[in-house]
Design a protein around this motif. Structure first.
Motif, PDB file in Angstrom:
ATOM      1  N   PRO A 131       0.825  -1.216   0.000  1.00 29.15           N
ATOM      2  CA  PRO A 131       0.000   0.000   0.000  1.00 29.15           C
ATOM      3  C   PRO A 131       0.854   1.259   0.000  1.00 29.15           C
ATOM      4  CG  PRO A 131       0.087  -0.946   2.198  1.00 29.15           C
ATOM      5  CD  PRO A 131       0.792  -1.920   1.284  1.00 29.15           C
ATOM      6  N   VAL A 132       0.284   2.334  -0.522  1.00 31.40           N
ATOM      7  CA  VAL A 132       0.966   3.624  -0.472  1.00 31.40           C
ATOM      8  C   VAL A 132       1.108   4.084   0.969  1.00 31.40           C
ATOM      9  CG1 VAL A 132       0.841   6.050  -1.171  1.00 31.40           C
ATOM     10  CG2 VAL A 132       0.077   4.259  -2.739  1.00 31.40           C
ATOM     11  N   LEU A 133       0.071   3.860   1.773  1.00 33.23           N
ATOM     12  CA  LEU A 133       0.089   4.230   3.184  1.00 33.23           C
ATOM     13  C   LEU A 133       0.582   3.044   3.995  1.00 33.23           C
ATOM     14  CD1 LEU A 133      -0.591   6.342   5.324  1.00 33.23           C
ATOM     15  CD2 LEU A 133      -2.916   5.421   5.400  1.00 33.23           C
ATOM     16  N   ALA A 134       1.766   3.174   4.575  1.00 29.71           N
ATOM     17  CA  ALA A 134       2.357   2.072   5.340  1.00 29.71           C
ATOM     18  C   ALA A 134       1.934   2.152   6.813  1.00 29.71           C
ATOM     19  CB  ALA A 134       3.873   2.132   5.229  1.00 29.71           C
ATOM     20  N   ASP A 135       2.339   1.129   7.583  1.00 28.55           N
ATOM     21  CA  ASP A 135       2.095   1.071   9.025  1.00 28.55           C
ATOM     22  C   ASP A 135       0.610   1.140   9.376  1.00 28.55           C
ATOM     23  OD1 ASP A 135       4.814   0.908   9.773  1.00 28.55           O
ATOM     24  OD2 ASP A 135       5.030   3.066   9.471  1.00 28.55           O
ATOM     25  N   VAL A 136      -0.216   0.477   8.574  1.00 28.70           N
ATOM     26  CA  VAL A 136      -1.638   0.348   8.875  1.00 28.70           C
ATOM     27  C   VAL A 136      -1.918  -1.133   9.117  1.00 28.70           C
ATOM     28  CG1 VAL A 136      -3.991   0.677   8.053  1.00 28.70           C
ATOM     29  CG2 VAL A 136      -2.216   2.324   7.440  1.00 28.70           C
ATOM     30  N   SER A 137      -2.449  -1.457  10.283  1.00 26.77           N
ATOM     31  CA  SER A 137      -2.685  -2.859  10.607  1.00 26.77           C
ATOM     32  C   SER A 137      -3.794  -3.429   9.726  1.00 26.77           C
ATOM     33  CB  SER A 137      -3.078  -3.012  12.083  1.00 26.77           C
ATOM     34  OG  SER A 137      -4.331  -2.411  12.333  1.00 26.77           O
ATOM     35  N   ALA A 138      -3.729  -4.741   9.498  1.00 27.19           N
ATOM     36  CA  ALA A 138      -4.716  -5.399   8.647  1.00 27.19           C
ATOM     37  C   ALA A 138      -6.129  -5.251   9.200  1.00 27.19           C
ATOM     38  CB  ALA A 138      -4.365  -6.876   8.500  1.00 27.19           C
ATOM     39  N   ALA A 139      -6.250  -5.167  10.539  1.00 27.16           N
ATOM     40  CA  ALA A 139      -7.580  -5.053  11.146  1.00 27.16           C
ATOM     41  C   ALA A 139      -8.277  -3.747  10.775  1.00 27.16           C
ATOM     42  CB  ALA A 139      -7.463  -5.163  12.668  1.00 27.16           C
ATOM     43  N   ARG A 140      -7.516  -2.729  10.356  1.00 26.68           N
ATOM     44  CA  ARG A 140      -8.101  -1.441   9.999  1.00 26.68           C
ATOM     45  C   ARG A 140      -8.435  -1.342   8.519  1.00 26.68           C
ATOM     46  NH1 ARG A 140      -4.139   2.929  11.248  1.00 26.68           N
ATOM     47  NH2 ARG A 140      -5.849   4.257  10.568  1.00 26.68           N
ATOM     48  N   LEU A 141      -8.114  -2.381   7.750  1.00 25.63           N
ATOM     49  CA  LEU A 141      -8.336  -2.352   6.310  1.00 25.63           C
ATOM     50  C   LEU A 141      -9.531  -3.215   5.934  1.00 25.63           C
ATOM     51  CD1 LEU A 141      -4.668  -2.740   5.022  1.00 25.63           C
ATOM     52  CD2 LEU A 141      -5.974  -0.625   5.318  1.00 25.63           C
ATOM     53  N   ALA A 142     -10.327  -2.736   4.999  1.00 23.80           N
ATOM     54  CA  ALA A 142     -11.452  -3.519   4.474  1.00 23.80           C
ATOM     55  C   ALA A 142     -11.712  -3.075   3.040  1.00 23.80           C
ATOM     56  CB  ALA A 142     -12.706  -3.311   5.330  1.00 23.80           C
ATOM     57  N   VAL A 143     -12.042  -4.043   2.194  1.00 28.12           N
ATOM     58  CA  VAL A 143     -12.340  -3.740   0.789  1.00 28.12           C
ATOM     59  C   VAL A 143     -13.824  -3.429   0.642  1.00 28.12           C
ATOM     60  CG1 VAL A 143     -12.341  -4.623  -1.565  1.00 28.12           C
ATOM     61  CG2 VAL A 143     -10.461  -5.193  -0.026  1.00 28.12           C
ATOM     62  N   ARG A 144     -14.121  -2.273   0.039  1.00 31.40           N
ATOM     63  CA  ARG A 144     -15.515  -1.870  -0.179  1.00 31.40           C
ATOM     64  C   ARG A 144     -15.745  -1.705  -1.681  1.00 31.40           C
ATOM     65  NH1 ARG A 144     -17.853   3.401   2.707  1.00 31.40           N
ATOM     66  NH2 ARG A 144     -17.796   1.993   4.500  1.00 31.40           N
ATOM     67  N   PRO A 145     -16.359  -2.686  -2.336  1.00 27.88           N
ATOM     68  CA  PRO A 145     -16.620  -2.566  -3.781  1.00 27.88           C
ATOM     69  C   PRO A 145     -17.632  -1.455  -4.061  1.00 27.88           C
ATOM     70  CG  PRO A 145     -16.832  -4.840  -3.009  1.00 27.88           C
ATOM     71  CD  PRO A 145     -16.800  -3.968  -1.793  1.00 27.88           C
ATOM     72  N   THR A 146     -17.317  -0.595  -5.010  1.00 33.28           N
ATOM     73  CA  THR A 146     -18.198   0.489  -5.420  1.00 33.28           C
ATOM     74  C   THR A 146     -18.250   0.526  -6.942  1.00 33.28           C
ATOM     75  OG1 THR A 146     -17.604   1.759  -3.441  1.00 33.28           O
ATOM     76  CG2 THR A 146     -18.651   2.956  -5.255  1.00 33.28           C
ATOM     77  N   ASN A 147     -19.399   0.135  -7.504  1.00 32.39           N
ATOM     78  CA  ASN A 147     -19.557   0.068  -8.956  1.00 32.39           C
ATOM     79  C   ASN A 147     -18.442  -0.736  -9.626  1.00 32.39           C
ATOM     80  OD1 ASN A 147     -21.895   1.583  -8.866  1.00 32.39           O
ATOM     81  ND2 ASN A 147     -20.839   3.528  -9.229  1.00 32.39           N
ATOM     82  N   GLY A 148     -18.099  -1.850  -8.978  1.00 29.86           N
ATOM     83  CA  GLY A 148     -17.078  -2.725  -9.540  1.00 29.86           C
ATOM     84  C   GLY A 148     -15.659  -2.324  -9.219  1.00 29.86           C
ATOM     85  N   VAL A 149     -15.462  -1.195  -8.527  1.00 33.84           N
ATOM     86  CA  VAL A 149     -14.116  -0.750  -8.162  1.00 33.84           C
ATOM     87  C   VAL A 149     -13.854  -1.134  -6.704  1.00 33.84           C
ATOM     88  CG1 VAL A 149     -12.573   1.222  -7.922  1.00 33.84           C
ATOM     89  CG2 VAL A 149     -14.285   1.181  -9.755  1.00 33.84           C
ATOM     90  N   PRO A 150     -12.833  -1.963  -6.434  1.00 31.51           N
ATOM     91  CA  PRO A 150     -12.560  -2.366  -5.043  1.00 31.51           C
ATOM     92  C   PRO A 150     -11.810  -1.265  -4.294  1.00 31.51           C
ATOM     93  CG  PRO A 150     -11.015  -3.431  -6.524  1.00 31.51           C
ATOM     94  CD  PRO A 150     -11.942  -2.637  -7.389  1.00 31.51           C
ATOM     95  N   LEU A 151     -12.527  -0.446  -3.550  1.00 31.09           N
ATOM     96  CA  LEU A 151     -11.910   0.613  -2.764  1.00 31.09           C
ATOM     97  C   LEU A 151     -11.516   0.075  -1.391  1.00 31.09           C
ATOM     98  CD1 LEU A 151     -14.384   3.536  -3.569  1.00 31.09           C
ATOM     99  CD2 LEU A 151     -12.235   2.947  -4.720  1.00 31.09           C
ATOM    100  N   VAL A 152     -10.351   0.486  -0.920  1.00 31.28           N
ATOM    101  CA  VAL A 152      -9.860   0.036   0.382  1.00 31.28           C
ATOM    102  C   VAL A 152     -10.238   1.073   1.430  1.00 31.28           C
ATOM    103  CG1 VAL A 152      -7.834  -0.591   1.743  1.00 31.28           C
ATOM    104  CG2 VAL A 152      -7.955  -1.224  -0.669  1.00 31.28           C
ATOM    105  N   ARG A 153     -11.016   0.632   2.403  1.00 30.00           N
ATOM    106  CA  ARG A 153     -11.410   1.518   3.501  1.00 30.00           C
ATOM    107  C   ARG A 153     -10.410   1.387   4.646  1.00 30.00           C
ATOM    108  NH1 ARG A 153     -14.282   0.818   8.327  1.00 30.00           N
ATOM    109  NH2 ARG A 153     -15.356   2.708   9.060  1.00 30.00           N
TER     110      ARG A 153
END
Length: 479
Positions: free
Chosen positions: A249-271
């Protein structure tokens, strides 16, 4: 174009990902299945010994395996990772009584069996977690001997590759083994070669390198040249060769528990979930910190008095060293430590400034500091000089786990982003202490403290406390 795409699809369909699969994975999964079955059987035996019923022995093992499968405890994304794997096991254990209740109301109508299944969840989880902990440590020992690790190709700019390699090497034993690099800026290859990793070409040679080197994992780092079409072609290449394709990821030092994939119109956005810094969420931590520190003070009262007497007899001056430090929200407090230096140590600091091991930042540390007393040297190596900070924890100035408590003059020199570490209480131990302590450069100590602030959780605190014992025994960076 149609023929080319069709050929690509055929290559993907007929390639054998099994050939590149992590060599330890299948065996590890089978061993986990056996261990979980034995854990369920052992829990059933405990329930039988307590209540004298055998039905649970027939129902519990398959039900437990179903719960583990349903909560994806055998997925390759969790195997050998520790916290995430344990979390999934606990979720499965919590779901076990619910499964038993559904079976009771729908089929068996046996209240005794329902009771036994509910009671069996705790011992089954305890045994299964213990087994997974032991197996994980065995796996990590294999990785430490360079067995079963995945040959990894790093793709991206030289600076990003160098940073990632530094993080991987500092993070202890892990599966990925950097076998080579394909650079998006080959002109900066010297920055990577000095790390001892071969530069195998540019991005256009990635396919040839994967095939020739037996690569099992490709890690791609952010680069201006890597737009969506380039990344898509890279992922196709990895799929054809049957290797794992990972995006850093571009943003480092983010724990996996804080990341979630949110599909929006077929685009997988990372929350990215906001850090959990509210007072309410930290209330259990506060209560646990103070009660545990108070219990330790009572338990260690006599040893602490003995250490204080030894400090007084070894050199002139008080047993306790008191110093102003900065706590949460910038509040000042008096921190306690056993005195490890001569009483005139502060006056002599200016004479030793040229020996500072942390000349790249605000910390002042000198190896072989002549101001340290004989007993003080032992107290520092063993970290016993930190024990009086339990008083600060009881008083609420500090926590058991948190960033290093800074001096006021250090805080005065903080840039705006570093002041974020003041959003939580400083800790008696923390990420920087278990990662090298005084041996770490200033930038790395700051990075670890900020990572703790943003990613705090109870499981992270427990992990740091467990690693603290190892760090103290090794004495790495303690001087």
């Amino acid at each position: 174009m149609t023929i080319e795409v069709t050929h690509e699809q055929q290559l993907v369909e007929h390639s054998s990902p099994q050939g590149r699969r992590r060599p330890w994975e299948q065996k590890y999964r089978i061993v986990l299945l056996v261990a979980d079955s034995l854990a369920a059987a052992a829990a059933a035996f405990v329930i039988h010994a307590a209540y004298g019923r055998w039905a649970v022995a027939l129902v519990l093992p398959p039900t437990w395996i179903v719960a583990m499968v349903a909560h994806r405890t055998y997925d390759r994304s969790a195997l050998g990772l520790g916290t995430e794997e344990y979390r999934r096991v606990l979720r499965g254990a919590v779901a076990l009584p619910a499964l038993a209740a559904v079976a009771h109301w729908s089929f068996t109508h046996d209240s005794g069996l329902l009771h036994d299944m509910i009671m069996a969840a705790v011992p089954a989880a305890a045994i299964a977690l213990s087994a997974r902990y032991a197996l994980r440590h065995r796996l990590h020992r294999r990785w430490a001997r360079n067995r079963g690790r995945s040959a990894t190709l790093l793709v991206g700019p030289a600076h990003g590759v160098a940073e990632l390699v530094a993080v991987l090497r500092r993070g202890g034993v892990q599966e990925l083994r950097a076998a080579g690099v394909c650079l998006s800026d080959p002109g900066n290859a010297a920055e990577v070669r000095k790390l001892g990793i071969p530069v195998l070409g540019g991005v256009d040679t990635m396919d040839d390198v994967i095939r020739a080197m037996g690569i099992g994992t490709v890690v791609v780092l952010p680069a201006p040249e890597f737009d969506a079409s380039v990344l898509r072609r890279m992922s196709w290449t990895a799929a054809v060769r049957g290797v794992d394709f990972l995006l850093a990821p571009v943003l480092a030092d983010v724990s996996a528990a804080r990341l979630a994939v949110r599909p929006t119109n077929g685009v997988p956005l990372v929350r990215i979930q906001a850090p959990n810094l509210s007072r309410t969420s930290r209330l259990p931590k506060e209560l646990l910190d103070r009660s545990f520190a108070a219990a330790l003070l009572l338990l260690l009262a006599l040893p602490l008095l003995l250490l204080a007497l030894i400090v007084r007899l070894d050199s002139t001056g008080p047993a306790l060293f008191r110093q102003q430090r900065v706590g949460r929200y910038g509040d000042h407090f008096t921190m306690f430590k056993f005195r490890t230096m001569r009483p005139d140590s502060e006056a002599l600091r200016a004479e030793l400034e040229h020996l500072n091991q942390n000349s790249d930042g605000l910390l002042f540390k000198v190896k072989g500091d002549p101001r340290i007393t004989r007993v003080g040297s032992f107290l520092r190596r063993s970290s016993l000089d930190e024990l009086p900070q339990l008083i600060n924890v009881v008083r609420g100035d500090m926590s058991l786990v948190g960033p290093r408590p800074p001096l006021p003059e250090e805080v005065d020199g903080y840039p705006a982003e570093v002041r974020r570490r003041l959003l939580v209480k400083p800790g008696l131990t923390g990420l920087w202490q278990v990662s090298g302590r005084s041996d770490l450069p200033w930038e790395e100590a700051v990075r670890l403290d900020l990572a703790y602030v943003d990613n705090w959780s109870t499981s992270l605190d427990l992990s740091i406390l467990a690693r603290t014992t190892t760090a103290v025994v090794r004495g790495t960076g303690a001087y």
